[in-house]
Design an enzyme around this catalytic site. Structure first.
Site, PDB file in Angstrom:
ATOM      1  N   ASP A 133       0.827  -1.203   0.000  1.00  0.00           N
ATOM      2  CA  ASP A 133       0.000   0.000   0.000  1.00  0.00           C
ATOM      3  C   ASP A 133       0.866   1.260   0.000  1.00  0.00           C
ATOM      4  O   ASP A 133       2.028   1.229   0.409  1.00  0.00           O
ATOM      5  CB  ASP A 133      -0.890   0.044   1.243  1.00  0.00           C
TER       6      ASP A 133
HETATM    7  N1  URA Z   1      -1.412  -5.885   4.017  1.00  0.00           N
HETATM    8  C1  URA Z   1      -1.899  -4.622   3.991  1.00  0.00           C
HETATM    9  O1  URA Z   1      -2.927  -4.335   4.583  1.00  0.00           O
HETATM   10  N2  URA Z   1      -1.202  -3.701   3.295  1.00  0.00           N
HETATM   11  C2  URA Z   1      -0.029  -3.952   2.662  1.00  0.00           C
HETATM   12  O2  URA Z   1       0.565  -3.057   2.064  1.00  0.00           O
HETATM   13  C3  URA Z   1       0.460  -5.271   2.697  1.00  0.00           C
HETATM   14  C4  URA Z   1      -0.253  -6.216   3.378  1.00  0.00           C
END
Ligand code: URA
Length: 231
Positions: free
Chosen positions: A103
């Site tokens: 993310d």
């Molecule tokens: N899980 C999440 O919620 N975000 C990420 O970036 C990776 C795994």
């Protein structure tokens, strides 16, 4: 090289996924849509997929990097609002892509390569490679979550519980979570399912490869032959 192979090398798609993209008419070669996955292409051809021009990469040029992704940059190739991870490797050969996604506000270990087959072996749900995240939480994490996550939790809008995950509580709001899947926002949603909120997230390992402690956000290194062979 076959057109579908070219897409697997450039985009990390499996051969099957590349075939679907091609059959749907999303790929053109030298200005004409080509729906034949077996069509032959070479570095001289101009290949465009969903409006993105591709540089045709060949097997010999495969590159493998590990980057410490900083917060605030995106793994996708076209985001008008945020900096793009790949620009941090601007001096390297083209054809690179991120192996999976982190993310915007997640930092940590991310592989970057131009080897679609290798990327697929890491991200394929069938392979279930472990991924370990360091997680900072808004609320204290009860011991009970260790059992809950080991058994699997239901995420909103999904039909199946998560696969068994390993939770290690280091401090009440600072934990390590190891999962073997890659569902959308999985870590954040797992904690949300318990009424908690992730306020900081860092991936620190994929399989047996750990993020180097001396690699600052934005810095990267090449993987060793031994590391590449792990997948
Ligand atoms: N899980 C999440 O919620 N975000 C990420 O970036 C990776 C795994």
């Amino acid at each position: 090289m076959r057109l579908d192979k070219c897409l697997t090398l450039n985009y990390g798609l499996s051969r099957k996924e590349a075939g679907t993209v091609i059959r749907k008419g999303r790929v053109s070669v030298n200005g004409s849509v080509v729906k034949d996955a077996a069509a032959k292409v070479s570095a001289e051809d101009s290949i465009v997929c969903d409006g993105d021009g591709l540089e045709v990469v060949t097997e010999e040029r495969k590159r493998y990097f590990l980057i410490n992704k900083p917060k605030g940059c995106v793994c996708s190739n076209d985001d008008p609002q945020n900096p793009i991870v790949l620009t941090l490797l601007e001096g390297e050969a083209g054809g690179l892509f991120c192996v999976g996604r982190l993310d915007l506000d997640t930092e940590g270990l991310l592989f970057i390569t131009d080897d679609g087959g290798w990327a697929h072996r890491i991200t394929s749900p069938k392979k279930s490679h472990s991924k370990t995240y360091e997680v900072w939480l808004a609320e204290d994490c009860p011991e009970e979550n260790i059992r809950l996550f080991a058994e699997g939790v239901m995420l909103r809008g999904e039909k199946y519980a998560t696969r068994p995950a390993v939770l290690e509580i280091m401090e009440p709001r600072h934990v390590l979570l190891t999962i073997t899947e890659g569902r959308y926002h999985q870590v954040k949603r797992m904690f949300a399912s318990t009424g908690n909120k992730v306020v900081g997230l860092k991936r620190i390992a994929i399989g047996d490869i750990r993020l180097d402690e001396d690699l600052q956000p934005g810095e990267y290194r090449e993987l060793t032959a031994e590391e590449i062979a792990m997948f």
